[in-house]
Scaffold this motif. Structure first.
Motif, PDB file in Angstrom:
ATOM      1  N   ALA A 157       1.837   1.516  -9.461  1.00 42.93           N
ATOM      2  CA  ALA A 157       2.939   0.290  -9.237  1.00 42.93           C
ATOM      3  C   ALA A 157       2.448  -1.146  -9.013  1.00 42.93           C
ATOM      4  O   ALA A 157       2.590  -1.877  -9.682  1.00 42.93           O
ATOM      5  CB  ALA A 157       3.966   0.464  -8.283  1.00 42.93           C
ATOM      6  N   LEU A 158       1.049  -1.034  -8.315  1.00 37.08           N
ATOM      7  CA  LEU A 158       0.418  -2.169  -8.031  1.00 37.08           C
ATOM      8  C   LEU A 158      -0.187  -2.704  -8.960  1.00 37.08           C
ATOM      9  O   LEU A 158      -0.218  -3.847  -9.364  1.00 37.08           O
ATOM     10  CB  LEU A 158      -0.445  -2.085  -6.728  1.00 37.08           C
ATOM     11  N   LEU A 159      -0.868  -1.747  -9.822  1.00 30.85           N
ATOM     12  CA  LEU A 159      -1.739  -2.148 -10.861  1.00 30.85           C
ATOM     13  C   LEU A 159      -0.803  -2.557 -12.105  1.00 30.85           C
ATOM     14  O   LEU A 159      -1.295  -3.409 -12.848  1.00 30.85           O
ATOM     15  CB  LEU A 159      -2.514  -1.021 -11.399  1.00 30.85           C
ATOM     16  N   PRO A 216       0.772   1.605   3.680  1.00 32.32           N
ATOM     17  CA  PRO A 216       1.712   1.619   4.724  1.00 32.32           C
ATOM     18  C   PRO A 216       1.353   1.779   6.128  1.00 32.32           C
ATOM     19  O   PRO A 216       0.186   2.161   6.473  1.00 32.32           O
ATOM     20  CB  PRO A 216       2.382   3.191   4.844  1.00 32.32           C
ATOM     21  N   TYR A 217       1.936   0.759   7.229  1.00 37.41           N
ATOM     22  CA  TYR A 217       1.384   0.771   8.441  1.00 37.41           C
ATOM     23  C   TYR A 217       2.636   0.249   9.476  1.00 37.41           C
ATOM     24  O   TYR A 217       3.696  -0.005   8.827  1.00 37.41           O
ATOM     25  CB  TYR A 217       0.260  -0.064   8.545  1.00 37.41           C
ATOM     26  N   ASP A 218       2.525   0.602  10.684  1.00 36.21           N
ATOM     27  CA  ASP A 218       3.503   0.359  11.623  1.00 36.21           C
ATOM     28  C   ASP A 218       3.153  -1.290  12.238  1.00 36.21           C
ATOM     29  O   ASP A 218       3.855  -2.246  11.788  1.00 36.21           O
ATOM     30  CB  ASP A 218       3.497   1.434  12.661  1.00 36.21           C
ATOM     31  N   THR A 219       2.263  -1.057  13.301  1.00 35.36           N
ATOM     32  CA  THR A 219       2.153  -2.532  13.856  1.00 35.36           C
ATOM     33  C   THR A 219       0.876  -3.208  13.235  1.00 35.36           C
ATOM     34  O   THR A 219       0.976  -4.548  13.225  1.00 35.36           O
ATOM     35  CB  THR A 219       1.485  -2.125  15.346  1.00 35.36           C
ATOM     36  N   GLY A 220       0.113  -2.436  12.539  1.00 33.09           N
ATOM     37  CA  GLY A 220      -1.185  -3.462  11.753  1.00 33.09           C
ATOM     38  C   GLY A 220      -2.186  -3.492  12.845  1.00 33.09           C
ATOM     39  O   GLY A 220      -3.166  -4.137  12.307  1.00 33.09           O
ATOM     40  N   LEU A 239      -1.742  -9.404   1.802  1.00 31.91           N
ATOM     41  CA  LEU A 239      -1.318  -8.024   2.623  1.00 31.91           C
ATOM     42  C   LEU A 239       0.150  -7.791   2.469  1.00 31.91           C
ATOM     43  O   LEU A 239       1.028  -8.883   2.916  1.00 31.91           O
ATOM     44  CB  LEU A 239      -1.808  -8.426   4.059  1.00 31.91           C
ATOM     45  N   ASN A 240       0.578  -6.676   2.220  1.00 33.55           N
ATOM     46  CA  ASN A 240       2.135  -6.327   2.307  1.00 33.55           C
ATOM     47  C   ASN A 240       2.625  -6.270   3.634  1.00 33.55           C
ATOM     48  O   ASN A 240       1.961  -6.057   4.613  1.00 33.55           O
ATOM     49  CB  ASN A 240       2.199  -4.691   1.450  1.00 33.55           C
ATOM     50  N   VAL A 241       3.764  -6.533   3.562  1.00 35.56           N
ATOM     51  CA  VAL A 241       4.631  -6.539   4.915  1.00 35.56           C
ATOM     52  C   VAL A 241       5.636  -5.369   4.781  1.00 35.56           C
ATOM     53  O   VAL A 241       6.666  -5.529   4.095  1.00 35.56           O
ATOM     54  CB  VAL A 241       5.371  -7.693   5.035  1.00 35.56           C
TER      55      VAL A 241
END
Length: 484
Positions: A157-159, A216-220, A239-241
């Motif tokens: 999807a990103l590409l 995917p991440y929680d706190t980063g 950076l994605n949020v």
């Protein structure tokens, strides 16, 4: 403006200018050289004519939002923009010719031919420009070199998204959850350079201008060392949020049908970085254009309204006592309270009698509607059916409290009962007409359906949509459709 926006702005301007030049040449060739329908004019008259045409083009071009990525525009959207652009340019050109008393203002065949030809030529040249931007080696050389750091479930999807931007040339992929066997393989023609967390060394040694991190991440917190090292290299980091991603999640949208598709921006406030969520985002030029249309429309509307109101006032006053105009508190943009003006269509004690009729309300929800409302006078029925009672609202539009096209302004009683998602319909100025009015308003019996129409208008707003609704309103009024 980004590199893409600057280049596309310049290229679109040049393309549209070439289109206009070709249209003038074709029109002169047909109507002057072949059909001889253009009278002879002196040299200064021609300079005046083409000077005003160029000025109208520049004014119209600057008034349009040119930051949109032209590559992503589909054929029908392109057609709408081309037609709207030429209609506005024709209006501006005509006004300039009249105001400056141009000698060639009577060359109707030439003028119409130029703009009709320009619609066709501009549409074709825009299609060519899209192909040129995607395929040109020169443009490819202007592209920034991009590295992608992501996971297997997100990479395709990103590409695809990056592939739609001709200013991005993706050099390689780092798959954080991939095995060593993925290194050297290709996804959409882009090689996988790294598998696992060793992507920093790849970024350090490869030729990259930007790095897109979509994971995917929680706190980063675990990301901070990597971000610090990438930033120290001088590359641009995207950076994605995850919090924002949840707003676009299909399951969340299904549970919260009224949740907006927010526009995002990040700003600094002291030592904090703030993400701004805004339900709608309109460019400054769009806002100015809509306001100019409101002012022009309200002035014309008021001039037309005066004799109609004067004629209507006689039978209205004879039938029932009370003021000619009805003034009521309504709620406008984001909760602002204002006085709305209408021609009185009810008896003077209508507001007091409303409580007696609440049980006969035909609407489900917060609005009140009754087909045979005993508070409405005979003249009132006529002016409601023909929408004459709405004419004083042109004054509200001129004051800036309303717009020609917008959402229906609620009463204070309705507003005080609003749930959270209802207030979203007040994120634009209320209008004299809108989606509800042109969608058979008397056939809509559920307030939530009214809200859906208003939210759809807000989410899909454009000047073109306003013009479309205004034209439909004329048909609805003269066809007596939906008004009771």
């Amino acid at each position: 403006m980004s590199t893409r926006e600057k280049l596309q702005y310049a290229l679109t301007f040049i393309t549209d200018l070439i289109s206009l030049g070709c249209s003038v040449f074709l029109s002169l060739l047909i109507f002057d050289r072949v059909l001889h329908l253009v009278p002879d004019f002196v040299h200064m008259d021609k300079i005046h004519f083409y000077g005003m045409l160029l000025l109208a083009f520049v004014i119209t071009f600057l008034g349009f939002d040119q930051t949109e990525n032209i590559i992503r525009r589909k054929w029908m959207a392109e057609l709408k923009i081309v037609v709207l652009f030429n209609v506005i340019m024709l209006a501006a050109f005509t006004a300039l010719l009249v105001l400056t008393k141009a000698a060639m203002a009577d060359s109707r065949y030439l003028i119409l031919s130029i703009f009709i030809s320009n619609m066709v030529v501009m549409l074709l040249l825009h299609q060519y420009l899209k192909q040129h931007l995607n395929r040109s080696k020169v443009m490819h050389n202007l592209a920034t070199l991009v590295g992608v750091v992501t996971t297997t479930d997100r990479v395709e999807a990103l590409l695809r998204e990056l592939g739609r931007d001709w200013t991005k040339s993706v050099r390689g992929i780092a798959l954080l959850d991939g095995g060593k066997d993925r290194v050297g393989t290709k996804i959409h023609g882009i090689p996988v350079k790294v598998a696992g967390l060793d992507f920093v060394d790849w970024v350090r040694h490869d030729s990259l201008d930007e790095v897109y991190i979509n994971i995917p991440y929680d706190t980063g917190t675990s990301l901070l060392p990597y971000l610090a090292e990438l930033e120290s290299m001088g590359v641009t980091i995207h950076l994605n949020v995850p919090l924002i991603e949840k707003l676009h999640d299909k399951e969340n949208q299904a549970e919260a049908a009224w949740y907006p598709h927010p526009a995002k921006s990040i700003e600094e406030c002291g030592d904090w970085s703030l993400i701004t969520l805004k339900a709608t985002q309109r460019s400054f030029s769009d806002t100015i254009l809509k306001r100019c249309m409101d002012i022009a429309g309200s002035l014309v509307g008021l001039v037309i309204s005066v004799p109609i109101i004067a004629i209507t006032a006689i039978p209205l006053k004879l039938e029932s006592s009370g003021p000619l105009f009805f003034k009521q508190k309504r709620v406008g943009l984001n909760g602002r309270v204002f006085n709305i003006y209408k021609l009185r269509s009810m008896y003077a004690d209508a507001e007091k009698r409303k409580q007696e009729l609440v049980s006969k309300n035909e609407m489900n929800g917060l609005m009140f509607k009754m087909t045979e409302d005993p508070r409405i006078t005979k003249v009132g029925k006529f002016i409601r059916k023909t929408s004459i009672d709405e004419l004083p609202q042109f004054y509200n539009v001129l004051k800036g409290e309303m717009s020609l096209v917008g959402t229906r302004p609620p009463t204070l009683d309705e507003y005080n009962q609003y749930e959270s998602h209802h207030k979203r319909r007040l994120s634009m100025k209320p209008g004299i007409t809108g989606m509800w009015q042109v969608s058979g308003r008397s056939n809509i019996e559920d307030f939530e359906d009214v809200v859906k129409l208003d939210v759809a208008y807000i989410d899909n707003w454009s000047i073109w949509l306003d013009i479309k609704i205004l034209l439909k309103t004329v048909l609805v009024v003269f066809g007596h459709v939906g008004a009771k």
